[in-house]
Design a protein around this motif. Structure first.
Motif, PDB file in Angstrom:
ATOM      1  N   LEU A  84      46.218  26.048  39.738  1.00 64.00           N
ATOM      2  CA  LEU A  84      45.477  27.084  39.016  1.00 64.00           C
ATOM      3  C   LEU A  84      44.941  26.600  37.670  1.00 64.00           C
ATOM      4  CD1 LEU A  84      47.723  30.196  39.779  1.00 64.00           C
ATOM      5  CD2 LEU A  84      45.562  29.565  40.851  1.00 64.00           C
ATOM      6  N   ILE A  85      45.674  25.714  37.000  1.00 60.46           N
ATOM      7  CA  ILE A  85      45.249  25.299  35.659  1.00 60.46           C
ATOM      8  C   ILE A  85      44.406  24.024  35.672  1.00 60.46           C
ATOM      9  CG2 ILE A  85      47.303  26.360  34.654  1.00 60.46           C
ATOM     10  CD1 ILE A  85      48.508  23.605  34.339  1.00 60.46           C
ATOM     11  N   ALA A  86      44.306  23.342  36.803  1.00 64.90           N
ATOM     12  CA  ALA A  86      43.560  22.078  36.852  1.00 64.90           C
ATOM     13  C   ALA A  86      42.060  22.326  36.828  1.00 64.90           C
ATOM     14  CB  ALA A  86      43.944  21.298  38.106  1.00 64.90           C
ATOM     15  N   SER A  87      41.310  21.409  36.218  1.00 68.37           N
ATOM     16  CA  SER A  87      39.847  21.495  36.167  1.00 68.37           C
ATOM     17  C   SER A  87      39.259  21.007  37.481  1.00 68.37           C
ATOM     18  CB  SER A  87      39.309  20.637  35.011  1.00 68.37           C
ATOM     19  OG  SER A  87      39.836  21.091  33.772  1.00 68.37           O
TER      20      SER A  87
ATOM     21  N   PRO B 144      27.514  17.090  45.409  1.00 65.54           N
ATOM     22  CA  PRO B 144      28.431  17.936  46.182  1.00 65.54           C
ATOM     23  C   PRO B 144      28.387  19.388  45.704  1.00 65.54           C
ATOM     24  CG  PRO B 144      29.649  16.581  44.620  1.00 65.54           C
ATOM     25  CD  PRO B 144      28.234  16.130  44.545  1.00 65.54           C
ATOM     26  N   GLN B 145      28.594  20.304  46.652  1.00 70.62           N
ATOM     27  CA  GLN B 145      28.570  21.725  46.340  1.00 70.62           C
ATOM     28  C   GLN B 145      29.955  22.287  46.048  1.00 70.62           C
ATOM     29  OE1 GLN B 145      25.613  23.285  46.032  1.00 70.62           O
ATOM     30  NE2 GLN B 145      24.670  21.285  46.496  1.00 70.62           N
ATOM     31  N   ARG B 146      30.999  21.660  46.604  1.00 66.91           N
ATOM     32  CA  ARG B 146      32.355  22.160  46.424  1.00 66.91           C
ATOM     33  C   ARG B 146      33.223  21.071  45.804  1.00 66.91           C
ATOM     34  NH1 ARG B 146      33.634  25.245  52.175  1.00 66.91           N
ATOM     35  NH2 ARG B 146      31.952  26.826  52.008  1.00 66.91           N
ATOM     36  N   PRO B 147      34.141  21.466  44.959  1.00 69.87           N
ATOM     37  CA  PRO B 147      35.045  20.462  44.364  1.00 69.87           C
ATOM     38  C   PRO B 147      36.071  19.968  45.386  1.00 69.87           C
ATOM     39  CG  PRO B 147      35.685  22.660  43.640  1.00 69.87           C
ATOM     40  CD  PRO B 147      34.412  22.831  44.415  1.00 69.87           C
ATOM     41  N   VAL B 148      36.513  18.730  45.206  1.00 76.14           N
ATOM     42  CA  VAL B 148      37.554  18.170  46.079  1.00 76.14           C
ATOM     43  C   VAL B 148      38.948  18.399  45.517  1.00 76.14           C
ATOM     44  CG1 VAL B 148      36.039  16.421  47.042  1.00 76.14           C
ATOM     45  CG2 VAL B 148      37.306  15.931  44.941  1.00 76.14           C
ATOM     46  N   SER B 149      39.005  18.717  44.233  1.00 69.07           N
ATOM     47  CA  SER B 149      40.287  19.039  43.625  1.00 69.07           C
ATOM     48  C   SER B 149      40.044  20.051  42.505  1.00 69.07           C
ATOM     49  CB  SER B 149      40.962  17.776  43.072  1.00 69.07           C
ATOM     50  OG  SER B 149      40.237  17.257  41.976  1.00 69.07           O
ATOM     51  N   PRO B 150      41.002  20.930  42.251  1.00 62.93           N
ATOM     52  CA  PRO B 150      42.331  20.946  42.888  1.00 62.93           C
ATOM     53  C   PRO B 150      42.283  21.518  44.302  1.00 62.93           C
ATOM     54  CG  PRO B 150      42.129  22.762  41.349  1.00 62.93           C
ATOM     55  CD  PRO B 150      40.876  21.962  41.195  1.00 62.93           C
TER      56      PRO B 150
END
Length: 733
Positions: free
Chosen positions: A65-68, A446-452
């Motif tokens: 939850l807190i990760a960028s 990219p359209q979606r983050p890979v992390s978190p």
């Protein structure tokens, strides 16, 4: 006849079983025992494991939850280790073997992640000027005395270090497509950098091959120039030597070809040597054959030699002799030896025999003469061969030096021709060189983050939590030596296990005790049956004790006494716990004024101190008033006389004594008991404490008949929840 042993004749070793049988049973149940240990371990540590896993998963959720958010862009390149050959001279790079392709691909992956490649990407995109990569971009942070060139180089190195931390190359096993990934908080920047990596990687591969070509041309040019000078010197030296030594007609072949080659390259002397050598070889072979033939027939009668037998002239003489001999034999049957025709024919036969012998000797002599002629021919050729060989060697000495010079010149010619051909091929291929790496797909934003990644983080947290939980649970298990299983009692104490009682909650104790075939009553019945075989033949006095209080010794002593009474044995149950007596309370008669203390001191009779209302065949003697010093009472002669006085009147005398640890009462009473039963509460008593108690009892001579494990919890020991109930109880079915 064999007699069955009396109950008192059984020993602990008989009850436990023969070692071989125990070993075979243990091996048969080895896997089950191991699974039971695992189940018990998991059940006992369930709260630790559950709490640790919950905290780990909570930590994984919080981190998620807190990760960028981080975006990852991908660009792909195709790798052909063999390259594309268009003209000769493009094969400067070493050939990659089939079994080394993956190692080659791994090397390329390391190149992509290298600092050199990162610096090229920084320079191509001017990343050192971007705020995200400007670790040392502020002029205020610039070290004093640093030139502009050095400062710019340091900024590029700092940016390259950031690139190296976020770039990765994926090397597959089943194809030759390398995926270049870059992670960044900005999706557009991630795509730009991934594409720059792919393009610079292709460019670096092409530059590497072109640089190899340029280096090869420079190297070959220098080698060719030096080789031409050496060839000129070698040819001049060979020509000068030929003039000085009058060598006119060599064909240019090596000395081995001149001396032993074909007829076109041989000199006259060498040709003579070759012919004489061949003739000598044939003559020697012919002589050896004739010699062996002569040796074979030398001592053989002439008529047995095959050449004699195959001679046509000799065969005619033999045929004629046979005809004359036949005619002679016919005349001798009619006339005597003086008859003229008989004498004439006999002389004829003798003459023919002489002719046959002479012919055979002539043929044998001819064979010997052939051998001698062949021997003389061989010797003559051998002498000629020696003479011609000497002449050939003289000639060879004169030609060796020339052949060396000529071979050196010829080798230099071949080297020069090969280098010239290679130089021309490389020069032709310099401008058409194709690299082994080609760009396949460019990266898109990219359209979606890979992390978190919530699932991945929770999975990692779960794995780490399981590991931490396992460590904590194992540590707790290692440092916890409480007795839990039946095997622990027998293995650690070395004393027989008389039985065990299941754990029953206090609220269910009365209900369970009322069931005649319940688990609790069945367990005590089994204990009494086993105890009968463990007691010595004359054993009357039984002591029940434990290492500490509240382990169930009073309840066990009461129930065992009741079982003996039900079996028709006169039983006396004595509350010898003069510290915290509880036996009278078990029968609902707390606060008895008279008891063991008064009887031993002679203040009252035994009959007046017994509790009223007890079952048939069972007398219960409470503790009475607590003495100021129980040790003095129990170690007195009066107590010993009391024990001896009640022996003749009871079949079983059972003492419920105080715990062993910290109190001397139980060891004192054990000296008067025929057998001591040690009570151990499962999942509470520590092994060290119980073992110290047993050691203390044995030190005063106590006879330990066995151990009873009370309040046994099957789940804590790794058994199923209904283990003890299935073992003891019986259903209506």
């Amino acid at each position: 006849m064999n007699q069955s042993p009396a109950p008192g004749d059984y020993q602990a070793s008989d009850w436990i079983g023969h070692p071989d049988q125990a070993g075979s049973q243990g091996r048969a149940r080895g896997s089950a025992i191991e699974m039971a240990h695992v189940r018990g371990f998991l059940y006992r540590q369930r709260f630790v494991i559950a709490a640790t896993l919950a905290l780990a998963l909570l930590g994984g959720l919080i981190v998620t939850l807190i990760a960028s958010p981080t975006y990852e862009a991908e660009a792909t390149v195709r790798v052909d280790p063999e390259g594309n050959t268009i003209v000769e001279g493009q094969d400067l790079s070493p050939t990659v073997a089939t079994n080394q392709v993956y190692q080659y691909m791994e090397t390329l992956g390391q190149v992509i992640e290298s600092r050199k490649m990162a610096v090229k990407v920084v320079e191509s995109l001017k990343l050192e000027d971007l705020p995200a990569f400007a670790q040392s971009n502020l002029e205020a942070e610039r070290p004093s005395g640093l030139s502009d060139e050095q400062w710019d180089k340091q900024r590029k190195q700092d940016a390259a270090s950031i690139l190296q931390e976020h770039v990765s190359a994926e090397i597959p096993f089943d194809n030759r497509i390398v995926t270049i990934r870059y992670e960044s908080a900005d999706p557009q920047l991630a795509a730009r950098i991934a594409n720059a990596y792919a393009q610079n990687f292709v460019l670096v591969d092409s530059e590497r091959r072109m640089e190899a070509n340029r280096y090869a041309l420079e190297y070959l040019g220098g080698e060719i120039s030096g080789l031409r000078d050496r060839l000129q010197e070698a040819e001049l030296a060979a020509n000068a030597y030929a003039k000085r030594n009058a060598i006119v007609s060599p064909s240019g072949g090596a000395s081995s070809e001149v001396l032993f080659g074909n007829d076109d390259t041989l000199t006259i002397t060498a040709a003579n040597l070759a012919r004489i050598n061949a003739t000598y070889t044939e003559a020697r072979a012919n002589r050896l054959a004739l010699e062996q033939r002569w040796l074979a027939i030398e001592n053989v009668p002439a008529r047995q030699i095959s050449e004699v037998q195959q001679s046509q002239a000799l065969q005619q003489i033999v045929a004629e002799r046979s005809s004359v001999a036949a005619e002679l034999a016919d005349l001798r049957e009619r006339y005597n030896g003086s008859f003229p025709q008989v004498a004439e024919l006999a002389a004829r036969v003798s003459e023919l025999d002489r002719q046959i012998d002479n012919a055979g000797r002539d043929i044998k002599a001819g064979l010997r003469n052939e051998y001698q002629v062949a021997l003389r021919q061989e010797r003559a050729l051998e002498a000629e061969l020696g003479r011609v060989s000497g002449a050939t060697l003289d000639e060879q000495d004169r030609r060796v030096r020339y052949e060396l010079l000529d071979r050196e010149a010829g080798a230099l010619r071949l080297q020069l021709a090969a280098l010239m051909e290679r130089y021309n091929n490389i020069a032709a291929a310099e401008n058409v060189q194709a690299g082994s790496v080609t760009l396949l797909d460019l990266a898109i934003a990219p359209q979606r983050p890979v992390s978190p990644n919530l699932f991945r983080n929770l999975l990692v947290a779960l794995v780490l939590g399981l590991g931490l939980a396992a460590v904590l649970a194992i540590l707790r298990e290692v440092f916890d030596d409480r007795l839990r299983t039946l095997d622990d009692v027998e293995a650690k104490f070395g004393a027989p296990l008389l039985g065990h009682t299941p754990y029953i909650a206090e609220s269910q104790m009365e209900e369970e005790a009322a069931k005649p075939f319940g688990a609790l009553n069945e367990s005590y019945s089994s204990i009494v049956s086993t105890l009968e075989y463990m007691l010595p033949r004359d054993g009357q006095v039984i002591q029940f004790t434990s290492s500490q209080s509240s382990e169930g010794k009073t309840t066990t002593a009461k129930v065992v006494a009741e079982r003996y009474a039900q079996l028709g044995r006169k039983t006396l149950l004595i509350d010898a716990d003069l510290r915290r007596p509880a036996l009278a309370g078990e029968f609902g008669q707390e606060g008895a004024e008279k008891g063991l203390t008064e009887v031993v001191l002679g203040h009252c009779d035994l009959s007046t101190a017994l509790l009223p209302g007890t079952p048939d065949n069972l007398d219960v003697l409470p503790a009475g008033k607590l003495p100021p010093n129980p040790v003095d009472l129990l170690s007195s002669e009066a107590f010993a006389r009391f024990v001896q006085s009640v022996r003749p009147h009871y079949s079983r005398i059972i003492f419920d004594t105080s715990p062993v640890m910290g109190i001397a009462d139980a060891p004192l009473i054990s000296r008067h008991a025929d057998g001591t039963i040690f009570i151990v509460e499962a999942n509470r008593v520590h092994f060290g404490q119980a073992k110290a108690s047993l050691r203390r009892l044995k030190s005063v001579g106590a006879r330990i008949c066995g151990v009873i494990l009370t309040k046994y919890r099957a789940l804590e020991a790794g058994q199923s929840s209904g283990y003890e109930y299935r073992y003891y109880s019986y259903s209506s079915d």
